[in-house]
Write an enzyme that holds these catalytic residues in place. Structure first.
Site, PDB file in Angstrom:
ATOM      1  N   HIS A 329       0.791  -1.232   0.000  1.00  0.00           N
ATOM      2  CA  HIS A 329       0.000   0.000   0.000  1.00  0.00           C
ATOM      3  C   HIS A 329       0.816   1.271   0.000  1.00  0.00           C
ATOM      4  O   HIS A 329       0.247   2.363   0.022  1.00  0.00           O
ATOM      5  CB  HIS A 329      -0.939   0.039   1.211  1.00  0.00           C
ATOM      6  CG  HIS A 329      -2.121  -0.839   1.071  1.00  0.00           C
ATOM      7  ND1 HIS A 329      -3.291  -0.429   0.476  1.00  0.00           N
ATOM      8  CD2 HIS A 329      -2.319  -2.123   1.427  1.00  0.00           C
ATOM      9  CE1 HIS A 329      -4.166  -1.415   0.489  1.00  0.00           C
ATOM     10  NE2 HIS A 329      -3.604  -2.463   1.054  1.00  0.00           N
ATOM     11  N   LYS A 517      -8.707  14.185   3.985  1.00  0.00           N
ATOM     12  CA  LYS A 517      -7.866  12.986   4.010  1.00  0.00           C
ATOM     13  C   LYS A 517      -7.007  13.097   5.248  1.00  0.00           C
ATOM     14  O   LYS A 517      -6.994  14.141   5.900  1.00  0.00           O
ATOM     15  CB  LYS A 517      -6.988  12.889   2.754  1.00  0.00           C
ATOM     16  CG  LYS A 517      -6.276  14.209   2.419  1.00  0.00           C
ATOM     17  CD  LYS A 517      -5.461  14.171   1.142  1.00  0.00           C
ATOM     18  CE  LYS A 517      -6.295  14.149  -0.097  1.00  0.00           C
ATOM     19  NZ  LYS A 517      -6.333  12.870  -0.782  1.00  0.00           N
ATOM     20  N   ARG A 518      -6.247  12.042   5.589  1.00  0.00           N
ATOM     21  CA  ARG A 518      -5.342  12.174   6.721  1.00  0.00           C
ATOM     22  C   ARG A 518      -4.325  13.299   6.451  1.00  0.00           C
ATOM     23  O   ARG A 518      -3.976  13.574   5.297  1.00  0.00           O
ATOM     24  CB  ARG A 518      -4.625  10.843   6.991  1.00  0.00           C
ATOM     25  CG  ARG A 518      -5.523   9.807   7.627  1.00  0.00           C
ATOM     26  CD  ARG A 518      -6.066  10.244   8.987  1.00  0.00           C
ATOM     27  NE  ARG A 518      -5.020  10.344   9.977  1.00  0.00           N
ATOM     28  CZ  ARG A 518      -4.705   9.399  10.850  1.00  0.00           C
ATOM     29  NH1 ARG A 518      -5.401   8.264  10.874  1.00  0.00           N
ATOM     30  NH2 ARG A 518      -3.727   9.557  11.724  1.00  0.00           N
ATOM     31  N   LYS A 523       0.919  14.377   1.386  1.00  0.00           N
ATOM     32  CA  LYS A 523      -0.375  14.729   0.786  1.00  0.00           C
ATOM     33  C   LYS A 523      -0.467  16.239   0.503  1.00  0.00           C
ATOM     34  O   LYS A 523      -1.308  16.677  -0.264  1.00  0.00           O
ATOM     35  CB  LYS A 523      -1.520  14.270   1.697  1.00  0.00           C
ATOM     36  CG  LYS A 523      -1.676  12.740   1.760  1.00  0.00           C
ATOM     37  CD  LYS A 523      -2.778  12.351   2.733  1.00  0.00           C
ATOM     38  CE  LYS A 523      -2.934  10.853   2.925  1.00  0.00           C
ATOM     39  NZ  LYS A 523      -3.700  10.203   1.838  1.00  0.00           N
ATOM     40  N   THR A 625      -8.327   6.780  -2.533  1.00  0.00           N
ATOM     41  CA  THR A 625      -9.701   6.356  -2.809  1.00  0.00           C
ATOM     42  C   THR A 625     -10.652   7.523  -2.608  1.00  0.00           C
ATOM     43  O   THR A 625     -11.739   7.546  -3.175  1.00  0.00           O
ATOM     44  CB  THR A 625     -10.137   5.187  -1.904  1.00  0.00           C
ATOM     45  OG1 THR A 625      -9.812   5.523  -0.554  1.00  0.00           O
ATOM     46  CG2 THR A 625      -9.455   3.897  -2.307  1.00  0.00           C
ATOM     47  N   LYS A 629     -14.243   8.823  -4.676  1.00  0.00           N
ATOM     48  CA  LYS A 629     -15.534   9.219  -4.091  1.00  0.00           C
ATOM     49  C   LYS A 629     -15.993  10.550  -4.680  1.00  0.00           C
ATOM     50  O   LYS A 629     -17.166  10.731  -5.011  1.00  0.00           O
ATOM     51  CB  LYS A 629     -15.422   9.334  -2.562  1.00  0.00           C
ATOM     52  CG  LYS A 629     -15.027   8.053  -1.854  1.00  0.00           C
ATOM     53  CD  LYS A 629     -14.624   8.344  -0.396  1.00  0.00           C
ATOM     54  CE  LYS A 629     -13.847   7.174   0.198  1.00  0.00           C
ATOM     55  NZ  LYS A 629     -13.138   7.552   1.445  1.00  0.00           N
TER      56      LYS A 629
HETATM   57  C1  LIG Z   1     -11.897   7.518   1.752  1.00  0.00           C
HETATM   58  C2  LIG Z   1     -11.419   7.913   3.089  1.00  0.00           C
HETATM   59  C3  LIG Z   1     -10.062   8.115   3.305  1.00  0.00           C
HETATM   60  C4  LIG Z   1      -9.014   7.996   2.210  1.00  0.00           C
HETATM   61  O1  LIG Z   1      -8.867   9.239   1.595  1.00  0.00           O
HETATM   62  P1  LIG Z   1      -7.618   9.553   0.628  1.00  0.00           P
HETATM   63  O2  LIG Z   1      -7.948  10.886   0.072  1.00  0.00           O
HETATM   64  O3  LIG Z   1      -7.625   8.483  -0.419  1.00  0.00           O
HETATM   65  O4  LIG Z   1      -6.408   9.541   1.463  1.00  0.00           O
HETATM   66  C5  LIG Z   1      -9.646   8.509   4.568  1.00  0.00           C
HETATM   67  N1  LIG Z   1     -10.529   8.683   5.569  1.00  0.00           N
HETATM   68  C6  LIG Z   1     -11.849   8.499   5.395  1.00  0.00           C
HETATM   69  C7  LIG Z   1     -12.773   8.732   6.533  1.00  0.00           C
HETATM   70  C8  LIG Z   1     -12.343   8.108   4.149  1.00  0.00           C
HETATM   71  O5  LIG Z   1     -13.660   7.917   3.993  1.00  0.00           O
END
Ligand SMILES: *Cc1c(COP(=O)(O)O)cnc(C)c1O
Length: 788
Positions: A329, A517-518, A523, A625, A629
């Site tokens: 990952h 995101k985190r 990032k 991911t 979304k």
């Molecule tokens: C989808 C999701 C992530 C992943 O987000 P990235 O932008 O791909 O890092 C992290 N936290 C939550 C709560 C999510 O739903």
């Protein structure tokens, strides 16, 4: 499902002696959950029996970020609307379940992926069950106080958990050098959509073999009397809050070994009930997917268990290798697990011993293949005091996969390149996906209805490729207007939610530009912050004409020990404080940092975005991911050539995204040339001005007069340190390119029809990013198990 309300009434009566309308939200949650579990029990039993008779797969993951279960389960059963109406008749608003916390047994993308995969496997009738850890406390809750992150523990079980059944009868023992504990399984039903199939997520909880030491108690040694209980329960007490960072703690190793050993004992017990002591069918009947290296102790543990059945090491290893497959990952060095050998010896000596046998076998195999000493050295699984878990996972697996095309290429020619040279047939790509049921059907019913109308049925819910039918309508003004109206409605709803959760007044008549995101340096939320400051100064100085008012929304948790990430949160909040209150800009620019970003917040946010921020340094975000979304809900991507962004742009058309910045090749070239951010900073007064807001008194730097955490951020951009080059993530290089792309997107937005078409192109071409597609690929190409 006709009698769900009858079941609910009976459950309410027997559990609480109350009528449905008298229940508190958490009582209603428990009663309705139990009623649903009663309804699905026969299908669940039948699905389990079916799995038992065929080749099956298991998803081993230290994290499952399931989110809120109630709405999703009702939705997948096709009874959400009915239950809503029936509750309403009793004067109960189904929104009461918003009071129930998410099950946040994961950090971010990796854990959410595991949850999407379980959902898709259930729907696509893939015989896949999950194995993981039932943490007492999930990911911390985040408050923002004075612009700083404050962590609060997540006691999600205080609402109880109707979705899990405790299976005391199937408990097993797990032993470490210094303790033996019981592993108690809790089974969660994973409900498929438009199918009677129901899969299982089995989460293990650690408990003491002896809860209470009476001898000690009688000797009035009260602490000692409960010590064994506490020591055991500590193993599954809390989820480690690091995302993309390895933490070499004894307790973490115990967590990993604990759930692997319990899960394997469980699988072995089922196997032995069928085949006795003949293990020749084991790898033919079972496939195990390792979600990152966290569960890699599965390999030596399976070898150990098979050797206890009188198999020799070579036979046992062959079975283990044929059973396991590994998903990588990340390429970030700090995230790759490297366990100290002495720590492993101290916690799980037998496992360490077996790893050494595997490591030797590997070196012998490489020698036999005529691999050079130089290359063999780079492939040592045990190297001095270090156990390289990714190497172990790669050697001990049938298949190794990356999670987006670019990421898999980087594994092959960089991170695992020696392994690819020796074992090229093992490497595969499986681009990540998301479930369209939670991430469109459930969270955006308005858009879902429009898509159903265009596709001609709701079959896209279980076959997202059908969404491409929408391509026929992307030039149709009425469709675009309809989409724009829906998007506006979702922005109004998000504004209300933000008001309720965070107290901010967000204006839905502005562009919503969102980064959730985190929080991580790679990032590059700080890059986004710098771009906002650049635009702020240009607006103040009237250098930016025709700017459409924009609201920048951030949401991100920082790992509690990650000082720079926490400083970035504070910096963003300082920017918010400045621009939101500046009369020159407050109608043009708004910045908000929403607190406690989690799955439930995500469901409200991704549907309301006009612009999706995906700004990772090229090469460093394995897939992402969140990007998917947003795409599925009709946002354009403002992002780098990284991870799945590349495939998103390929599918939707690059002209429908805003792709900017250095590509992987450019970054490599910059590094080879000796990238000098200081030079770019000195040469560009606009960059200098913005970066210097970290130190020039524009903002309060922890009250430290330019010597606090903002100064440390500033240094990280301009000065080499003993452990990292200046601007390791290339913010300064990308900033001007990013600002240009952002302004271009802003200008384009003004043409509502052209921009609406871009959004529709994203939706219409999101079919590939369904986790249904991904899980069927795993089923066919890695596990070789059946599917719908
Ligand atoms: C989808 C999701 C992530 C992943 O987000 P990235 O932008 O791909 O890092 C992290 N936290 C939550 C709560 C999510 O739903």
């Amino acid at each position: 499902m006709g009698n769900i309300m009858e079941k609910l009434e009976l459950t309410a009566q027997s559990m609480y002696c109350k009528k449905v309308e008298e229940l508190t939200p958490s009582e209603l949650h428990l009663s309705l959950g139990k009623a649903v579990m009663g309804e699905i029990a026969p299908n669940w039993e039948a699905s389990k029996a079916k799995h038992n008779n065929n080749r099956r797969a298991y998803y081993f993951s230290a994290e499952f970020l399931m989110g809120r279960m109630m709405y999703n389960n009702l939705y997948c059963l096709g009874i959400l609307d009915d239950v809503k109406k029936l509750l309403k008749k009793k004067g109960v608003d189904i929104n009461v379940f918003e009071d129930i916390d998410d099950a946040a047994l994961g950090n971010g993308g990796l854990g959410r992926l595991a949850a999407c995969y379980l959902d898709s496997a259930a729907t696509q009738e893939v015989p896949l069950d999950g194995y993981g850890i039932r943490y007492k406390y999930g990911l911390f809750k985040q408050l923002i106080k004075d612009g700083y992150q404050v962590e609060v523990s997540d006691n999600w079980q205080r609402f109880e958990d109707p979705w899990c059944l405790r299976r005391e009868d199937e408990a097993v023992l797990v032993s470490f050098k210094d303790q033996t504990v019981r592993a108690i399984p809790y089974d969660m039903a994973v409900i498929g959509c438009k199918t009677s199939n129901i899969n299982t997520l089995r989460l293990w909880q650690a408990e003491a073999v002896n809860d209470f030491d009476f001898t000690a108690f009688n000797d009035t040694e009260y602490d000692k009397a409960v010590k064994e209980k506490n020591d055991a329960e500590n193993i599954t007490k809390v989820l480690y809050p690091n995302d993309n960072k390895y933490e070499g703690k004894v307790l973490r190793l115990k967590q990993q070994y604990f759930f692997c050993s319990a899960s394997l004992q469980d699988i072995m017990r089922r196997y032995k009930a069928k085949h006795g002591n003949d293990f020749s069918y084991f790898a033919k009947e079972n496939a195990i997917q390792l979600n990152d290296t966290h569960p890699v102790s599965c390999v030596p543990e399976l070898v150990r268990l098979l050797m206890l059945e009188n198999m020799n090491f070579d036979e046992a290893f062959e079975i283990a290798r044929k059973t396991c497959a590994y998903t990588n990952h990340t390429v970030l060095g700090e995230a790759l697990e490297k366990w100290p050998a002495d720590l492993m010896t101290q916690v799980v000596p037998e496992i360490y011993h077996i790893i050494c046998l595997i490591a030797n076998k590997c070196q012998e195999e490489l020698t036999a293949k005529g691999i050079s000493e130089d290359m063999k050295a780079k492939m040592r699984i045990v190297d001095g005091n270090v156990v390289h878990m990714a190497r172990l996972a790669t050697y001990a697996s049938t298949y190794v996969n990356g999670v987006a095309q670019l990421h898999t290429e980087i594994l092959k020619d960089d991170v695992l390149k020696e392994w690819y040279q020796v074992y090229p047939e093992r490497f595969q790509n499986k681009t990540n996906g998301i479930t369209q049921r939670r991430w469109l059907g459930l969270c955006n019913p308005e858009l879902a209805a429009m898509i159903t109308d265009k596709v001609g049925s709701d079959e896209w819910l279980t076959d997202l490729s059908l969404i491409s039918k929408l391509n026929e309508s992307v030039n149709d003004t009425r469709t675009i207007n309809k989409f724009n109206t829906i998007k506006k409605k979702k922005k109004v709803q998000l504004a209300e939610y933000i008001k309720k959760m965070d107290g901010y007044d967000v204006n839905p008549d502005t562009i919503f530009d969102i980064q959730v995101k985190r929080l991580h340096e790679y990032k590059r939320q700080l890059l986004n912050a710098f771009s906002i400051m650049t635009i702020y100064y240009r607006l103040k100085e009237n250098k930016l004409k025709n700017w459409t008012p924009t609201t920048f929304i951030f949401g991100a948790k920082a790992a509690p020990g990650y000082a720079r990430a926490k400083a970035i949160i504070k910096y963003i909040n300082e920017i918010a404080n400045l621009v939101n209150n500046d009369p020159d800009t407050k109608d043009l620019l708004q910045v908000y940092f929403i607190s406690n970003y989690n799955v439930s917040y995500a469901e409200k946010i991704v549907v309301a975005a006009d612009i999706s921020e995906q700004t990772s340094t090229a090469g460093l975000e394995a897939s992402g991911t969140g990007n998917m979304k947003f795409m599925l809900n009709g946002a354009v991507t403002l992002g780098t050539y990284d991870g799945a962004n590349i495939e998103i742009a390929e599918c939707a058309g690059e002209e429908n995204e805003y792709i900017f910045g250095a590509r992987v090749e450019d970054i490599e070239k910059l590094k080879a040339e000796g990238y000098d951010p200081k030079k770019l900073y000195d040469a560009n007064p606009e960059i200098k001005r913005v970066v210097d807001t970290l130190i020039d008194g524009t903002f309060d730097d922890d009250g430290a007069q330019g010597e606090g955490s903002f100064k440390e951020l500033h240094d990280s951009l301009l000065k080499d340190s003993s452990w990292q080059k200046a601007d390791n993530y290339f913010l300064i290089y990308d900033l001007p390119l990013y600002v240009d792309a952002k302004i271009k997107a802003n200008a384009d937005y003004a043409d509502r029809k052209a921009f609406g078409k871009k959004c529709l192109m994203n939706i219409a071409n999101a079919g590939k990013f369904s986790s249904d597609r991904a899980i069927v690929e795993y089923a066919k190409e890695i596990w070789h198990v059946s599917h719908k």
